[in-house]
Design an enzyme around this catalytic site. Structure first.
Site, short mmCIF file in Angstrom:
data_model
loop_
_atom_site.label_atom_id
_atom_site.label_comp_id
_atom_site.label_asym_id
_atom_site.label_seq_id
_atom_site.Cartn_x
_atom_site.Cartn_y
_atom_site.Cartn_z
N CYS A 171 -2.80 3.35 9.04
CA CYS A 171 -4.07 2.68 8.49
C CYS A 171 -4.95 2.08 9.61
CB CYS A 171 -3.59 1.52 7.69
SG CYS A 171 -2.38 0.46 8.11
N HIS B 236 0.69 -1.17 -0.12
CA HIS B 236 -0.09 -0.13 -0.02
C HIS B 236 0.96 1.28 0.06
CE1 HIS B 236 -4.16 -1.66 2.05
NE2 HIS B 236 -4.23 -1.52 0.74
#
Ligand code: ARG
Length: 274
Positions: free
Chosen positions: A267, A171
């Site tokens: 996150c 990511h």
């Protein structure tokens, strides 16, 4: 600033969809749930201690990765683009948030309309501090094509495409962290050369973090809510030094239980309001 966090009672490792989730023998890592709960609460308190408001949503059984709520949506103002997750295990998560956003008067658009394209929210799609530029990570989870739709929904002034090339940095938020208007922290080897050149065009100050610190302590998965305080996993000695000498105030926390699943500070929250 206001953040959303998701209560961690269902957090576990039940499958592996990134290189962090298995040990060297290929076994799924084991989460110590009481430790995870404690670490999550400390992280929430840390955010609150720097004047960040946190709203907490309930967990859902059957979704052990849901605590990583940055991945569910891309938000700007009162518009929310719900993600279209890459893995079947997480596919159902974004819709579970729709009702909350709608109740809070957000306009909700669903990226599932994208068909084969994938978009994993603020795991891969990151705003510049002024909200004019969208840094569009792709390569492992989100697809490049998905950003045409994000462009229609948000009409950012600029989209900067960043191709990820190292599966440990699956990511964008694992290897790229916008700290203020001019400063970004990155892991150089996570990008192809064209993407690196684009990063250089967009930031006058680039803090390069070693691949070791970025994997070992997920150091770049940090969060700077105010251009000053940087909340990050403890242990990244060099990065912490660099942050301090660049005038930031690093605040080290422990998210080791969550790192076992491939996520840390950034996150574990979604930004609702700058
Ligand atoms: N196990 C989760 C996954 O692989 C972790 C997500 C962490 N999120 C992040 N933005 N890095 O999807």
């Amino acid at each position: 600033m206001k953040l959303l966090m998701l209560e961690p009672s269902c957090f576990e490792i039940l499958y592996s969809i990134n290189p962090f989730m298995q040990d060297a023998q290929g076994q799924l890592k084991k989460v110590d749930q009481s430790k995870a709960l404690l670490q999550w609460s400390e992280l929430k308190k840390t955010f609150e201690s720097i004047e960040v408001e946190v709203e907490v949503l309930p967990a859902h059984k059957g979704y052990p990765d849901m605590v990583f709520c940055a991945n569910h949506a891309l938000v700007q103002g009162k518009t929310v683009l719900l993600s279209h997750m890459n893995s079947k295990e997480r596919l159902g998560e974004p819709e579970l948030y729709r009702q909350w956003y709608e109740l809070h008067s957000y306009k909700v658009v669903s990226a599932e309309l994208l068909g084969k394209e994938r978009l994993e929210g603020a795991g891969d799609a990151l705003w510049s501090r002024d909200g004019n530029t969208l840094f569009a990570g792709y390569g492992f989870r989100s697809t490049k094509g998905a950003y045409a739709f994000a462009n229609e929904v948000f009409s950012p002034r600029k989209i900067v495409y960043l191709r990820l090339v190292d599966s440990n940095f699956y990511h964008l938020d694992t290897c790229f962290s916008v700290l203020d208007e001019n400063t970004v922290a990155i892991v150089e080897s996570a990008f192809d050369s064209e993407s690196l050149a684009r990063i250089t065009e967009n930031f006058s100050k680039i803090i390069k973090v070693s691949r070791f610190e970025a994997i070992e302590s997920m150091a770049v998965n940090c969060f700077c809510p105010d251009g000053k305080n940087v909340v990050l996993q403890h242990g990244a000695k060099e990065f912490v030094k660099e942050l301090s000498s660049a005038g930031f105030s690093p605040i080290e926390v422990d998210t080791s239980e969550f790192i076992k699943a491939g996520g840390s500070v950034f996150c574990m929250k979604a930004v609702l309001q700058q």
